[in-house]
Design a protein around this motif. Sequence first.
Motif, mmCIF file in Angstrom:
data_model
loop_
_atom_site.group_PDB
_atom_site.id
_atom_site.type_symbol
_atom_site.label_atom_id
_atom_site.label_comp_id
_atom_site.label_asym_id
_atom_site.label_seq_id
_atom_site.Cartn_x
_atom_site.Cartn_y
_atom_site.Cartn_z
ATOM 1 N N VAL A 37 15.498 1.805 -12.073
ATOM 2 C CA VAL A 37 14.627 1.270 -11.027
ATOM 3 C C VAL A 37 14.340 -0.188 -11.351
ATOM 4 C CG1 VAL A 37 12.373 1.424 -9.908
ATOM 5 C CG2 VAL A 37 13.587 3.521 -10.571
ATOM 6 N N TYR A 38 14.611 -1.072 -10.377
ATOM 7 C CA TYR A 38 14.314 -2.501 -10.539
ATOM 8 C C TYR A 38 13.112 -2.852 -9.672
ATOM 9 C CZ TYR A 38 14.647 -7.571 -10.282
ATOM 10 O OH TYR A 38 14.349 -8.911 -10.332
ATOM 11 N N ILE A 39 12.081 -3.459 -10.278
ATOM 12 C CA ILE A 39 10.851 -3.834 -9.567
ATOM 13 C C ILE A 39 10.783 -5.350 -9.490
ATOM 14 C CG2 ILE A 39 8.356 -3.559 -9.456
ATOM 15 C CD1 ILE A 39 8.602 -1.071 -11.150
ATOM 16 N N VAL A 63 16.121 -0.091 -5.784
ATOM 17 C CA VAL A 63 15.391 -1.361 -5.724
ATOM 18 C C VAL A 63 14.389 -1.282 -4.576
ATOM 19 C CG1 VAL A 63 15.582 -3.873 -5.588
ATOM 20 C CG2 VAL A 63 17.489 -2.545 -6.540
ATOM 21 N N PRO A 64 13.139 -0.896 -4.854
ATOM 22 C CA PRO A 64 12.140 -0.812 -3.787
ATOM 23 C C PRO A 64 11.449 -2.143 -3.547
ATOM 24 C CG PRO A 64 11.219 0.027 -5.819
ATOM 25 C CD PRO A 64 12.635 -0.375 -6.143
ATOM 26 N N SER A 65 10.985 -2.315 -2.324
ATOM 27 C CA SER A 65 10.122 -3.444 -1.990
ATOM 28 C C SER A 65 8.669 -3.019 -2.140
ATOM 29 C CB SER A 65 10.382 -3.904 -0.556
ATOM 30 O OG SER A 65 9.480 -4.915 -0.177
ATOM 31 N N HIS A 66 7.855 -3.891 -2.723
ATOM 32 C CA HIS A 66 6.436 -3.573 -2.900
ATOM 33 C C HIS A 66 5.770 -3.320 -1.544
ATOM 34 C CE1 HIS A 66 6.435 -4.627 -7.125
ATOM 35 N NE2 HIS A 66 6.941 -5.817 -6.864
ATOM 36 N N LEU A 86 -0.013 4.685 -9.381
ATOM 37 C CA LEU A 86 0.133 6.058 -8.903
ATOM 38 C C LEU A 86 1.109 6.130 -7.741
ATOM 39 C CD1 LEU A 86 -3.551 7.376 -9.037
ATOM 40 C CD2 LEU A 86 -1.704 7.722 -10.692
ATOM 41 N N PHE A 87 1.076 5.118 -6.868
ATOM 42 C CA PHE A 87 2.033 5.084 -5.764
ATOM 43 C C PHE A 87 3.464 5.054 -6.299
ATOM 44 C CE2 PHE A 87 4.893 2.056 -3.702
ATOM 45 C CZ PHE A 87 5.226 2.792 -2.572
ATOM 46 N N TYR A 88 3.722 4.214 -7.314
ATOM 47 C CA TYR A 88 5.078 4.144 -7.856
ATOM 48 C C TYR A 88 5.461 5.451 -8.552
ATOM 49 C CZ TYR A 88 6.418 -0.545 -6.584
ATOM 50 O OH TYR A 88 6.797 -1.651 -5.858
ATOM 51 N N GLU A 89 4.507 6.117 -9.160
ATOM 52 C CA GLU A 89 4.791 7.444 -9.720
ATOM 53 C C GLU A 89 5.203 8.407 -8.610
ATOM 54 O OE1 GLU A 89 2.636 11.004 -12.312
ATOM 55 O OE2 GLU A 89 1.552 9.150 -11.867
ATOM 56 N N GLU A 90 4.499 8.336 -7.493
ATOM 57 C CA GLU A 90 4.820 9.199 -6.359
ATOM 58 C C GLU A 90 6.189 8.848 -5.767
ATOM 59 O OE1 GLU A 90 1.445 8.499 -3.903
ATOM 60 O OE2 GLU A 90 0.082 9.565 -5.241
ATOM 61 N N LEU A 115 3.395 1.105 -15.408
ATOM 62 C CA LEU A 115 4.061 2.370 -15.117
ATOM 63 C C LEU A 115 4.549 3.030 -16.408
ATOM 64 C CD1 LEU A 115 4.842 4.064 -12.632
ATOM 65 C CD2 LEU A 115 7.042 2.879 -12.617
ATOM 66 N N ALA A 116 5.085 2.224 -17.330
ATOM 67 C CA ALA A 116 5.557 2.769 -18.604
ATOM 68 C C ALA A 116 4.407 3.288 -19.448
ATOM 69 C CB ALA A 116 6.335 1.698 -19.364
ATOM 70 N N ALA A 117 3.238 2.659 -19.341
ATOM 71 C CA ALA A 117 2.062 3.139 -20.064
ATOM 72 C C ALA A 117 1.549 4.453 -19.489
ATOM 73 C CB ALA A 117 0.956 2.083 -20.029
ATOM 74 N N GLN A 118 1.777 4.674 -18.196
ATOM 75 C CA GLN A 118 1.327 5.897 -17.529
ATOM 76 C C GLN A 118 2.349 7.028 -17.668
ATOM 77 O OE1 GLN A 118 -1.240 7.158 -16.308
ATOM 78 N NE2 GLN A 118 -0.587 8.748 -14.875
#
Length: 272
Positions: A37-39, A63-66, A86-90, A115-118
């Motif tokens: 996943v590329y942010i 590759v999602p757009s914010h 949380l949205f990115y986790e979902e 995200l990596a910390a979560q």
Amino acid sequence: MGPEYVVPKTQTLNIGVSQRDINVQISEGGSGKSNLVYIHGFNGFEEWPSFLDEFEEHFRIYVPSHPGISNSTGLDKIDDLWDLVLFYEELINELNIDKTVVIGHSYGGMVAAELAAQLRDRISKLVLVDSLGLWLDKDPIPDIFMLTPSELHKMSWLNPNSNIAQDYQNSFYNDLNQDETNLERTKTLMAIGKFCWPIPDKGLEKRIHRINAPTLLVWGENDQIVPPEYGYAFQQQINRSTLSIIKESGHIPHEECKPIFIETIQKFLIDE
């Protein structure tokens, strides 16, 4: 016969998790068995950063757009940085991703680190490229929301007049007139400012110790936006992290020094 490659494509994926009703513009490509996943950063939605071409054989790439940028909606449905994580986790759940490599650039690096910390057990490797997220009083990050587009462009590159820099800048606003371009720039800054204004320090330092994925930190030696001192700060606070400084590069090394950037990433993701 070689592997069958999937041509990168952009689609709108509807996210219905947790009743959010958010549409995410997301590019997909690659034919590998592992996920990546590329942010993207604060410049805008990079539909398919060209360096990703080198990794299509090894990864299925997303590759999602914010939210609130390009054709992604839902900025009004996300309250704060924690809610964004949380949205990115979902989103990762919606894509049926169990484990994934995450690469984050600039503002995207800040999101990727959170995200990596979560998701400590679901991020296989982490790459932070000239990442926001920490704050050093002796090396303050400039207020990107107060800079003019011209000022921001000059600070983003070692050579802002190069063809690479000019082509990259223009790539976000192809086929748009000046009014439409200004509107897209405003939308992008609003979407990012909601989570990192007035300064991009929202407490990552309290959570950064939770990152347990092997981490590569990549920094442009001449970055005027997030100076290399921040790379060293990230390295000191993330266990199992390595810092690579790319010479003759500013804030966007994956474009300005693409061959060296690809080689550096490849050693970490594939050759190790």
